[in-house]
Design a protein around this motif. Sequence first.
Motif, PDB file in Angstrom:
ATOM      1  N   ALA A  26       0.829  -1.210   0.000  1.00 33.08           N
ATOM      2  CA  ALA A  26       0.000   0.000   0.000  1.00 33.08           C
ATOM      3  C   ALA A  26       0.860   1.255   0.000  1.00 33.08           C
ATOM      4  O   ALA A  26       0.555   2.226  -0.702  1.00 33.08           O
ATOM      5  CB  ALA A  26      -0.933  -0.001   1.209  1.00 33.08           C
ATOM      6  N   ARG A  30       0.946   4.163  -2.918  1.00 30.41           N
ATOM      7  CA  ARG A  30       0.757   5.591  -2.644  1.00 30.41           C
ATOM      8  C   ARG A  30       1.940   6.413  -3.113  1.00 30.41           C
ATOM      9  O   ARG A  30       1.775   7.502  -3.673  1.00 30.41           O
ATOM     10  CB  ARG A  30       0.509   5.821  -1.159  1.00 30.41           C
ATOM     11  CG  ARG A  30      -0.877   5.414  -0.711  1.00 30.41           C
ATOM     12  CD  ARG A  30      -1.153   5.870   0.689  1.00 30.41           C
ATOM     13  NE  ARG A  30      -0.147   5.340   1.603  1.00 30.41           N
ATOM     14  CZ  ARG A  30      -0.403   4.775   2.753  1.00 30.41           C
ATOM     15  NH1 ARG A  30      -1.640   4.676   3.151  1.00 30.41           N
ATOM     16  NH2 ARG A  30       0.560   4.316   3.517  1.00 30.41           N
ATOM     17  N   LEU A  34       1.700   9.292  -5.950  1.00 28.14           N
ATOM     18  CA  LEU A  34       2.105  10.656  -5.624  1.00 28.14           C
ATOM     19  C   LEU A  34       3.263  11.101  -6.500  1.00 28.14           C
ATOM     20  O   LEU A  34       3.311  12.256  -6.938  1.00 28.14           O
ATOM     21  CB  LEU A  34       2.477  10.751  -4.140  1.00 28.14           C
ATOM     22  CG  LEU A  34       2.777  12.142  -3.603  1.00 28.14           C
ATOM     23  CD1 LEU A  34       1.576  13.059  -3.796  1.00 28.14           C
ATOM     24  CD2 LEU A  34       3.142  12.075  -2.140  1.00 28.14           C
ATOM     25  N   VAL A  88      -4.799  14.885  -3.065  1.00 30.48           N
ATOM     26  CA  VAL A  88      -3.877  13.932  -2.442  1.00 30.48           C
ATOM     27  C   VAL A  88      -3.939  14.068  -0.928  1.00 30.48           C
ATOM     28  O   VAL A  88      -3.979  13.077  -0.203  1.00 30.48           O
ATOM     29  CB  VAL A  88      -2.439  14.118  -2.968  1.00 30.48           C
ATOM     30  CG1 VAL A  88      -1.445  13.337  -2.136  1.00 30.48           C
ATOM     31  CG2 VAL A  88      -2.356  13.720  -4.422  1.00 30.48           C
ATOM     32  N   THR A  92      -5.233  11.163   1.642  1.00 30.66           N
ATOM     33  CA  THR A  92      -4.417  10.658   2.741  1.00 30.66           C
ATOM     34  C   THR A  92      -5.125  10.850   4.078  1.00 30.66           C
ATOM     35  O   THR A  92      -4.956  10.041   4.985  1.00 30.66           O
ATOM     36  CB  THR A  92      -3.041  11.340   2.785  1.00 30.66           C
ATOM     37  OG1 THR A  92      -3.201  12.750   2.912  1.00 30.66           O
ATOM     38  CG2 THR A  92      -2.235  11.008   1.563  1.00 30.66           C
ATOM     39  N   GLY A  96      -5.913   7.421   5.404  1.00 25.23           N
ATOM     40  CA  GLY A  96      -4.733   7.292   6.225  1.00 25.23           C
ATOM     41  C   GLY A  96      -5.025   6.520   7.504  1.00 25.23           C
ATOM     42  O   GLY A  96      -6.164   6.310   7.903  1.00 25.23           O
TER      43      GLY A  96
END
Length: 101
Positions: A26, A30, A34, A88, A92, A96
Amino acid sequence: MPNDTRELPASNNDAVYRFLGGSPLAVAFRLILLSILVGIVLAAIGFDPWNILHSIQLLFRRIWDLGFDAVNWLWRYFLLGAVVVVPVWLLTRLFGAPRGR
């Protein structure tokens, strides 16, 4: 609670998850996502990954040469960056890991 126990020291798998902030797959996904998004923004500014220092110098020279029109130019790039950064950041925050108190 007094009866709660925890295995000490933490297992190797637990340490990796804590260090990376999630599962390695994961976290890699990410970071790849990004990196692609930031790369798009930097390409829009005109940065070249093979000659980044020259690209930064050229960016500041263009800002200096534009004079007062640079404010408009910077505003457009701010909006372009916000289109990338805000989603983004929101993703997150939504996906998150929960923060402990």
